[in-house]
Design a protein around this motif. Structure first.
Motif, PDB file in Angstrom:
ATOM      1  N   ILE A 120       0.852  -1.195   0.000  1.00 34.51           N
ATOM      2  CA  ILE A 120       0.000   0.000   0.000  1.00 34.51           C
ATOM      3  C   ILE A 120       0.891   1.249   0.000  1.00 34.51           C
ATOM      4  O   ILE A 120       0.693   2.172  -0.789  1.00 34.51           O
ATOM      5  CB  ILE A 120      -0.939   0.024   1.224  1.00 34.51           C
ATOM      6  N   ASP A 121       1.880   1.247   0.882  1.00 36.12           N
ATOM      7  CA  ASP A 121       2.791   2.397   0.977  1.00 36.12           C
ATOM      8  C   ASP A 121       3.533   2.647  -0.326  1.00 36.12           C
ATOM      9  O   ASP A 121       3.827   3.790  -0.673  1.00 36.12           O
ATOM     10  CB  ASP A 121       3.783   2.202   2.132  1.00 36.12           C
ATOM     11  N   ALA A 122       3.834   1.567  -1.067  1.00 33.73           N
ATOM     12  CA  ALA A 122       4.554   1.700  -2.338  1.00 33.73           C
ATOM     13  C   ALA A 122       3.617   2.043  -3.489  1.00 33.73           C
ATOM     14  O   ALA A 122       4.079   2.227  -4.624  1.00 33.73           O
ATOM     15  CB  ALA A 122       5.310   0.399  -2.633  1.00 33.73           C
ATOM     16  N   GLY A 123       2.296   2.104  -3.223  1.00 28.71           N
ATOM     17  CA  GLY A 123       1.336   2.416  -4.277  1.00 28.71           C
ATOM     18  C   GLY A 123       0.983   1.242  -5.167  1.00 28.71           C
ATOM     19  O   GLY A 123       0.380   1.422  -6.224  1.00 28.71           O
ATOM     20  N   GLU A 124       1.354   0.028  -4.744  1.00 31.00           N
ATOM     21  CA  GLU A 124       1.102  -1.165  -5.552  1.00 31.00           C
ATOM     22  C   GLU A 124      -0.322  -1.672  -5.390  1.00 31.00           C
ATOM     23  O   GLU A 124      -0.848  -2.345  -6.283  1.00 31.00           O
ATOM     24  CB  GLU A 124       2.097  -2.261  -5.196  1.00 31.00           C
ATOM     25  N   VAL A 125      -0.940  -1.422  -4.247  1.00 32.32           N
ATOM     26  CA  VAL A 125      -2.341  -1.797  -3.991  1.00 32.32           C
ATOM     27  C   VAL A 125      -3.022  -0.626  -3.307  1.00 32.32           C
ATOM     28  O   VAL A 125      -2.375   0.200  -2.658  1.00 32.32           O
ATOM     29  CB  VAL A 125      -2.483  -3.076  -3.117  1.00 32.32           C
ATOM     30  N   GLY A 126      -4.355  -0.546  -3.427  1.00 29.60           N
ATOM     31  CA  GLY A 126      -5.104   0.546  -2.810  1.00 29.60           C
ATOM     32  C   GLY A 126      -5.273   0.316  -1.321  1.00 29.60           C
ATOM     33  O   GLY A 126      -5.268  -0.806  -0.833  1.00 29.60           O
ATOM     34  N   ALA A 127      -5.430   1.401  -0.604  1.00 31.55           N
ATOM     35  CA  ALA A 127      -5.616   1.325   0.855  1.00 31.55           C
ATOM     36  C   ALA A 127      -7.029   0.913   1.189  1.00 31.55           C
ATOM     37  O   ALA A 127      -7.951   1.115   0.475  1.00 31.55           O
ATOM     38  CB  ALA A 127      -5.320   2.681   1.488  1.00 31.55           C
TER      39      ALA A 127
END
Length: 127
Positions: A120-127
């Motif tokens: 999530i922090d890396a922007g790979e999956v949504g929060a």
């Protein structure tokens, strides 16, 4: 020695409490949810009857403003029964750290998928 610097609580946008349950404790979780909604200006998240995202057990989330911390968290402490609850800030410093090193547990700590939080922090999956 680690470089130490203090973080300021005003950087916290809100707090989240994740209330975990199983089939036997779901009625208590429902009662607690109802009480929270009646007593405090909180946002009640959806019920998740299966583990979701980084969470290893069914749960729902309760979001609340920093100024309510001193009311909501003691209420949870006194009324959680056998429920396990994760309380964490939304600090803007990352989901992984907010759910682990900047978090507190009421009850027993449960496993979290920290790699999922890092994605999530890396922007790979949504929060």
């Amino acid at each position: 020695m680690q470089n130490l610097s203090a973080m300021s609580p005003p950087s916290i946008a809100e707090y989240h409490a994740h209330v975990y349950f199983d089939p036997d404790t779901r009625p208590l979780a429902a009662w607690l949810r109802e009480q929270l909604g009646e007593r405090f200006a909180v946002r009640l998240g959806r019920w998740h009857d299966r583990p979701i995202g980084p969470h290893s057990k069914p749960m729902y989330q309760v979001a609340f403003a920093p100024q309510l911390f001193g009311q909501v968290v003691p209420f949870l402490m006194l009324n959680r029964g056998e429920l396990d609850i994760l309380v964490h800030p939304e600090s803007g410093l990352g989901h992984a750290g907010d759910h682990t090193i900047r978090a507190a547990w009421l009850g027993h700590p449960l496993p979290l998928d920290v790699d999922y939080l890092r994605r999530i922090d890396a922007g790979e999956v949504g929060a």
